[in-house]
Design an enzyme around this catalytic site. Structure first.
Site, short mmCIF file in Angstrom:
data_model
loop_
_atom_site.label_atom_id
_atom_site.label_comp_id
_atom_site.label_asym_id
_atom_site.label_seq_id
_atom_site.Cartn_x
_atom_site.Cartn_y
_atom_site.Cartn_z
N SER A 184 0.87 -1.17 0.00
CA SER A 184 0.00 0.00 0.00
C SER A 184 0.91 1.23 0.00
O SER A 184 1.93 1.24 -0.71
CB SER A 184 -0.91 -0.08 1.22
OG SER A 184 -1.71 1.06 1.35
N TYR A 198 -4.51 7.87 -6.85
CA TYR A 198 -3.68 6.83 -6.25
C TYR A 198 -4.10 6.44 -4.83
O TYR A 198 -4.40 5.27 -4.55
CB TYR A 198 -2.26 7.37 -6.28
CG TYR A 198 -1.18 6.64 -5.56
CD1 TYR A 198 -0.62 5.48 -6.09
CD2 TYR A 198 -0.68 7.13 -4.35
CE1 TYR A 198 0.42 4.85 -5.43
CE2 TYR A 198 0.36 6.49 -3.70
CZ TYR A 198 0.90 5.35 -4.24
OH TYR A 198 1.93 4.72 -3.59
N LYS A 202 -4.94 2.80 -2.52
CA LYS A 202 -4.07 2.28 -1.46
C LYS A 202 -4.87 2.14 -0.16
O LYS A 202 -4.60 1.25 0.65
CB LYS A 202 -2.85 3.19 -1.27
CG LYS A 202 -1.92 3.23 -2.49
CD LYS A 202 -1.35 1.84 -2.82
CE LYS A 202 -0.19 1.90 -3.82
NZ LYS A 202 0.29 0.57 -4.21
N SER A 231 12.71 5.30 -7.14
CA SER A 231 12.55 4.21 -8.10
C SER A 231 12.26 4.86 -9.44
O SER A 231 12.07 6.07 -9.51
CB SER A 231 11.36 3.35 -7.70
OG SER A 231 10.17 4.12 -7.81
N1 LIG Z 1 8.19 4.93 -4.96
C1 LIG Z 1 7.54 5.40 -3.90
O1 LIG Z 1 7.86 6.46 -3.40
C2 LIG Z 1 6.42 4.61 -3.28
C3 LIG Z 1 5.88 3.49 -3.88
N2 LIG Z 1 4.89 2.77 -3.27
C4 LIG Z 1 4.35 1.55 -3.87
O2 LIG Z 1 5.37 0.55 -3.87
C5 LIG Z 1 5.23 -0.28 -5.03
C6 LIG Z 1 6.52 -0.28 -5.85
O3 LIG Z 1 6.79 1.04 -6.23
P1 LIG Z 1 7.92 1.47 -7.31
O4 LIG Z 1 9.07 0.56 -7.18
O5 LIG Z 1 8.09 2.93 -7.16
O6 LIG Z 1 7.16 1.16 -8.67
P2 LIG Z 1 7.55 1.49 -10.20
O7 LIG Z 1 6.55 2.48 -10.72
O8 LIG Z 1 8.98 1.83 -10.34
O9 LIG Z 1 7.28 0.08 -10.91
C7 LIG Z 1 5.97 -0.40 -11.05
C8 LIG Z 1 5.99 -1.82 -11.57
O10 LIG Z 1 4.65 -2.31 -11.71
C9 LIG Z 1 4.50 -2.94 -12.98
N3 LIG Z 1 3.09 -2.85 -13.38
C10 LIG Z 1 2.34 -1.74 -13.48
N4 LIG Z 1 1.10 -2.03 -13.90
C11 LIG Z 1 1.04 -3.38 -14.07
C12 LIG Z 1 0.04 -4.30 -14.50
N5 LIG Z 1 -1.17 -3.87 -14.87
N6 LIG Z 1 0.35 -5.61 -14.56
C13 LIG Z 1 1.57 -6.04 -14.21
N7 LIG Z 1 2.57 -5.23 -13.79
C14 LIG Z 1 2.31 -3.91 -13.73
C15 LIG Z 1 5.48 -2.17 -13.87
O11 LIG Z 1 5.94 -2.91 -14.99
P3 LIG Z 1 5.29 -2.81 -16.49
O12 LIG Z 1 5.28 -1.38 -16.87
O13 LIG Z 1 6.18 -3.66 -17.33
O14 LIG Z 1 3.94 -3.41 -16.35
C16 LIG Z 1 6.65 -1.98 -12.92
O15 LIG Z 1 7.45 -3.14 -12.87
C17 LIG Z 1 4.02 0.27 -5.79
O16 LIG Z 1 2.88 -0.45 -5.41
C18 LIG Z 1 3.93 1.72 -5.31
O17 LIG Z 1 2.63 2.24 -5.41
C19 LIG Z 1 4.39 3.15 -2.06
C20 LIG Z 1 4.88 4.25 -1.42
C21 LIG Z 1 5.95 5.06 -1.97
C1 LIG Z 2 0.56 15.63 13.26
C2 LIG Z 2 0.60 15.27 11.89
C3 LIG Z 2 1.92 15.45 11.16
C4 LIG Z 2 1.72 15.05 9.77
C5 LIG Z 2 2.87 15.22 8.84
C6 LIG Z 2 2.42 14.87 7.45
C7 LIG Z 2 3.50 14.31 6.59
C8 LIG Z 2 2.92 13.56 5.45
C9 LIG Z 2 3.93 12.64 4.82
C10 LIG Z 2 3.28 11.81 3.78
C11 LIG Z 2 4.27 11.01 2.99
C12 LIG Z 2 3.61 10.43 1.78
C13 LIG Z 2 4.55 9.63 0.96
C14 LIG Z 2 3.83 9.13 -0.26
C15 LIG Z 2 4.58 8.04 -0.94
C16 LIG Z 2 3.85 7.55 -2.12
O1 LIG Z 2 3.03 6.70 -2.01
C17 LIG Z 2 4.14 8.21 -3.40
N1 LIG Z 2 5.53 8.37 -3.63
C18 LIG Z 2 3.51 7.49 -4.56
O2 LIG Z 2 4.29 6.51 -5.12
#
Ligand SMILES: NC(=O)C1=CN([C@@H]2O[C@H](COP(=O)(O)OP(=O)(O)OC[C@H]3O[C@@H](n4cnc5c(N)ncnc54)[C@H](OP(=O)(O)O)[C@@H]3O)[C@@H](O)[C@H]2O)C=CC1
Ligand SMILES: CCCCCCCCCCCCCCCC(=O)[C@@H](N)CO
Length: 338
Positions: A184, A198, A202, A231
């Site tokens: 998530s 998004y 989640k 990433s």
């Molecule tokens: N990076 C961040 O800051 C954060 C990320 N997350 C979550 O962590 C996870 C990993 O993130 P991150 O490494 O940044 O992701 P990326 O965006 O770098 O990679 C996403 C991956 O998902 C695959 N994908 C997307 N859609 C599909 C589909 N329909 N079927 C199969 N594969 C699919 C893509 O490959 P392809 O294009 O080949 O399908 C790719 O490999 C995600 O769920 C993201 O939401 C959560 C919080 C913060």
């Molecule tokens: C008392 C309250 C204090 C609150 C402080 C608030 C700070 C908020 C931080 C939120 C961080 C969100 C990261 C999102 C990551 C993500 O999922 C995306 N990168 C999408 O990939």
């Protein structure tokens, strides 16, 4: 069910890049017997990821051999570097091929139910049903709601919810005793301006996890709520991200994929199932304890309960005043610029 890297069949969605690829790399490098299957839509990206992972591991082994002056191993490793042939799993893949390799790929659009069902049929056929499933596929296009296109709205639902939903459904039906790990986001605890495409999905994953824990007593179900990490997906989202979104998420400083992956593995090994990757994530989870969280699934959960209760009474109202003001000011600045 203990979490260990070794002796597993691990299926990783979103394994072609970012955090999913980092997990694949970790299993490949740090185990001897585990088999890893990475999944995403693009066959090209998957083949490149497999090649990268094997090359990185080979280079590392070569460096070790060089340090030990083991010339024979160095030569052997040099040979393998030139002929990496990524192995696909489909209904034609031979059992002997599977026995000889550890890292495989399967292209699949996981937001299509029939494709996911087909994937599990293939895995059953080749006797490769996973013991651990990591649902890493996902991603966001941060923009104001009105600026998103219909296509972007739909792909938010597909990427972040349908992929995990359909995968979990097959897990429930075919391998109800496996370890399912859903990814998530911290935005599930605090959905804010810029993440309309998004965060709601989640949040839905968090709800799904609660229900699956009730319904699948033989499975272990973990849910990771990462903060920002660097990433390929993150680089892209930074381009369209509104300033105000960047300002609010400031406290979640992006860590590397490697650090993020190592932290998650560490918490899973410690037996935790509700996992955050930075302090602000842990704190925001404490504000959101609620039903389904009163147990020992997260680090210092009693402490979270107490901190959460006090903070909800005292700090949150003040913070939300400031946050609302910040957003108001941003809107008025925007309309002046127009
Ligand atoms: N990076 C961040 O800051 C954060 C990320 N997350 C979550 O962590 C996870 C990993 O993130 P991150 O490494 O940044 O992701 P990326 O965006 O770098 O990679 C996403 C991956 O998902 C695959 N994908 C997307 N859609 C599909 C589909 N329909 N079927 C199969 N594969 C699919 C893509 O490959 P392809 O294009 O080949 O399908 C790719 O490999 C995600 O769920 C993201 O939401 C959560 C919080 C913060
Ligand atoms: C008392 C309250 C204090 C609150 C402080 C608030 C700070 C908020 C931080 C939120 C961080 C969100 C990261 C999102 C990551 C993500 O999922 C995306 N990168 C999408 O990939």
């Amino acid at each position: 069910m203990r979490y260990i890297l070794e002796d597993q069949i691990t299926l990783i969605t979103g394994g072609s890049q970012g955090l999913g690829k980092q997990f694949a790399q970790k299993y490949y490098q740090e185990t001897i017997n585990s088999k890893i299957i990475i999944i995403s839509r693009s066959e090209n990206k998957l083949r490149k990821a497999v090649t990268d992972i094997i090359l990185t591991a080979t280079n590392r082994k070569k460096e070790e051999a060089l340090l030990e002056n083991d010339e024979q191993t160095v030569h052997l490793l040099e040979d393998t570097r030139n002929d990496i042939d990524p192995i696909i799993i489909n209904e034609h893949t031979l059992h002997s091929t599977i026995a000889d390799h550890r890292l495989f790929y399967m292209p699949c659009d996981l937001s299509d139910y029939e494709s996911v069902a087909g994937l599990f049929q293939t895995l059953t056929m080749v006797n490769m049903l996973p013991t651990q499933v990591l649902s890493c596929a996902g991603g966001s296009t941060p923009k104001l709601f009105k600026d998103l296109s219909g296509y972007e709205l739909e792909s938010g639902v597909r990427m972040n919810y349908l992929t995990a939903l359909y995968l979990s459904h097959q897990v429930a039906k075919v391998i109800p005793n496996c370890h399912l790990i859903l990814f998530s986001s911290v935005t599930a605890f605090f959905p804010f301006i810029g993440y309309s495409q998004y965060a709601p999905l989640k949040v839905s994953l968090k709800a799904l996890v609660g229900i699956l824990r009730h319904e699948l007593p033989h499975a272990r179900i973990s849910c990771v709520f990462p903060g920002n990490f660097q990433s390929e997906g993150f680089e892209l989202e930074e381009i369209s991200k509104p300033d105000i979104t960047k300002t609010i998420e400031g406290p979640s400083y992006p860590i590397s994929c490697e650090e993020c992956c190592d932290k998650i593995v560490w918490w899973l090994e410690m037996g935790y199932d509700d996992i955050t990757t930075d302090f602000i994530g842990w704190f925001l989870m404490s504000l959101d304890m609620g039903l389904n969280k009163h147990n020992n699934r997260s680090f210092l959960w009693i402490c979270q309960l107490v901190i959460g209760t006090l903070a909800n009474l005292i700090i949150v109202p003040i913070y939300m005043l400031i946050c609302t003001l910040q957003i108001k000011l941003w809107h008025s600045r925007q309309s002046h610029e127009e």
